[in-house]
Design a protein around this motif. Structure first.
Motif, PDB file in Angstrom:
ATOM      1  N   LEU A 144       0.768  -1.135   0.009  1.00 25.38           N
ATOM      2  CA  LEU A 144       0.265  -0.126  -0.022  1.00 25.38           C
ATOM      3  C   LEU A 144       0.826   1.195  -0.125  1.00 25.38           C
ATOM      4  O   LEU A 144       1.693   1.399   0.884  1.00 25.38           O
ATOM      5  N   PRO A 145       0.579   2.100  -1.115  1.00 29.48           N
ATOM      6  CA  PRO A 145       1.897   3.269  -1.190  1.00 29.48           C
ATOM      7  C   PRO A 145       1.545   4.283   0.036  1.00 29.48           C
ATOM      8  O   PRO A 145       0.327   4.270   0.515  1.00 29.48           O
ATOM      9  N   ALA A 146       2.562   4.982   0.149  1.00 30.65           N
ATOM     10  CA  ALA A 146       2.405   6.137   1.266  1.00 30.65           C
ATOM     11  C   ALA A 146       1.128   6.970   0.643  1.00 30.65           C
ATOM     12  O   ALA A 146       0.887   7.303  -0.433  1.00 30.65           O
ATOM     13  N   GLY A 147       0.484   7.417   1.779  1.00 30.59           N
ATOM     14  CA  GLY A 147      -0.915   8.185   1.515  1.00 30.59           C
ATOM     15  C   GLY A 147      -2.076   7.359   1.546  1.00 30.59           C
ATOM     16  O   GLY A 147      -3.217   8.136   1.483  1.00 30.59           O
ATOM     17  N   THR A 148      -2.046   6.095   1.516  1.00 29.57           N
ATOM     18  CA  THR A 148      -3.112   5.299   1.464  1.00 29.57           C
ATOM     19  C   THR A 148      -4.074   5.605   2.626  1.00 29.57           C
ATOM     20  O   THR A 148      -3.486   5.515   3.895  1.00 29.57           O
ATOM     21  N   ILE A 149      -5.235   5.400   2.700  1.00 29.55           N
ATOM     22  CA  ILE A 149      -6.302   5.430   3.586  1.00 29.55           C
ATOM     23  C   ILE A 149      -7.148   4.351   3.589  1.00 29.55           C
ATOM     24  O   ILE A 149      -7.222   3.809   2.557  1.00 29.55           O
ATOM     25  N   PHE A 150      -7.865   4.067   4.687  1.00 31.32           N
ATOM     26  CA  PHE A 150      -9.148   3.064   4.652  1.00 31.32           C
ATOM     27  C   PHE A 150     -10.373   3.873   4.463  1.00 31.32           C
ATOM     28  O   PHE A 150     -10.427   4.889   4.589  1.00 31.32           O
ATOM     29  N   PRO A 151     -11.597   3.094   4.139  1.00 28.78           N
ATOM     30  CA  PRO A 151     -12.806   3.736   3.876  1.00 28.78           C
ATOM     31  C   PRO A 151     -13.314   4.748   4.832  1.00 28.78           C
ATOM     32  O   PRO A 151     -13.749   5.814   4.545  1.00 28.78           O
TER      33      PRO A 151
ATOM     34  N   ALA B 174      -5.473   2.183  -8.668  1.00 29.02           N
ATOM     35  CA  ALA B 174      -4.130   3.180  -8.297  1.00 29.02           C
ATOM     36  C   ALA B 174      -3.102   2.597  -9.220  1.00 29.02           C
ATOM     37  O   ALA B 174      -2.571   1.674  -9.419  1.00 29.02           O
ATOM     38  N   GLY B 175      -2.394   3.848  -9.949  1.00 33.27           N
ATOM     39  CA  GLY B 175      -1.114   3.615 -10.656  1.00 33.27           C
ATOM     40  C   GLY B 175      -1.715   2.904 -12.179  1.00 33.27           C
ATOM     41  O   GLY B 175      -0.657   2.654 -12.726  1.00 33.27           O
ATOM     42  N   SER B 176      -2.751   2.809 -12.486  1.00 29.03           N
ATOM     43  CA  SER B 176      -3.200   2.088 -13.946  1.00 29.03           C
ATOM     44  C   SER B 176      -3.047   3.129 -14.784  1.00 29.03           C
ATOM     45  O   SER B 176      -2.654   2.717 -15.967  1.00 29.03           O
TER      46      SER B 176
END
Length: 220
Positions: free
Chosen positions: A111-118, A186-188
């Motif tokens: 999970l990249p830096a900055g990821t958060i959960f719902p 993400a990243g696509s």
């Protein structure tokens, strides 16, 4: 509890009718937030075929937003078509982390830096919503599929006047904003989102007038 009805169907999809319901129970416990969500809807096709789609989602997210557990079961005509289960942890706020899947296949996703959960994503939107209109972008991991985190682009419009309808009395007097969310892997680098959700978002986190876009069809 939401009633679900067909808004439109993509040409060539064969979809003629969609109806069903979705119920969400979102609660705060002593150590985190729990979500139990179930949706059931029937899709009727021009061929005469009818398909029942059932989705059950159960998640838990710690109050500090650093731990997350998820369990998802999808069925078509009472046959399980997909199971996703696992947990995720962030090393620190905005610090990235890992998601560990037990189902459908054991694997670990970064999970990249900055990821958060719902739930944290909802909290962030409600915190910043007073500055609307605005466009926000966040990397969110929800575990609903095993394809990793999503880039969620959110467009929040200007404040809507409170609804005076007696049938909306639990929400009467609350501020709300038209909100549109687009979900990308993400990243696509994809131009078209995997899914879109439009709604009226109230200041207490409740959404209504919701439109869900599943690609072949949209439901309200």
């Amino acid at each position: 509890l939401y009633k679900m009805t067909l808004v439109s169907a993509r040409g060539g999809s064969g979809v003629e009718t969609v109806q069903g319901e979705m119920i969400a129970d979102w609660s705060e416990s002593c150590d985190g937030w729990t979500l139990d969500q179930r949706s059931v809807f029937d899709v009727g096709y021009s061929s005469g075929q009818n398909v029942r789609i059932i989705s059950n989602i159960a998640t838990w997210e710690s109050l500090d937003g650093l731990q997350y557990r998820f369990n998802v079961t999808n069925k078509t005509n009472d046959e399980v078509t997909e199971r996703t289960e696992g947990h995720a942890n962030l090393v620190a706020e905005k610090g990235g982390g890992k998601a560990q899947f037990e189902l459908p296949n054991p694997k670990t996703s970064e999970l990249p830096a900055g990821t958060i959960f719902p739930t944290e994503h909802s909290r962030v939107l409600l915190r910043d919503i007073g500055g609307a209109p605005m466009i926000l972008s966040h990397v969110v991991f929800d575990g609903l599929t095993d394809e990793g985190p999503l880039q969620v682009s959110t467009v929040i419009g200007g404040e809507v006047a409170p609804d005076p309808s007696p049938s909306m009395s639990p929400l009467k007097g609350l501020r709300s904003w038209p909100t549109q969310m687009a979900f990308f892997h993400a990243g696509s680098g994809a131009v078209e989102p995997e899914q879109e959700i439009g709604m009226r978002l109230f200041e207490n986190g409740v959404g209504d007038v919701m439109v869900l876009d599943f690609g072949d069809f949209k439901v309200r």
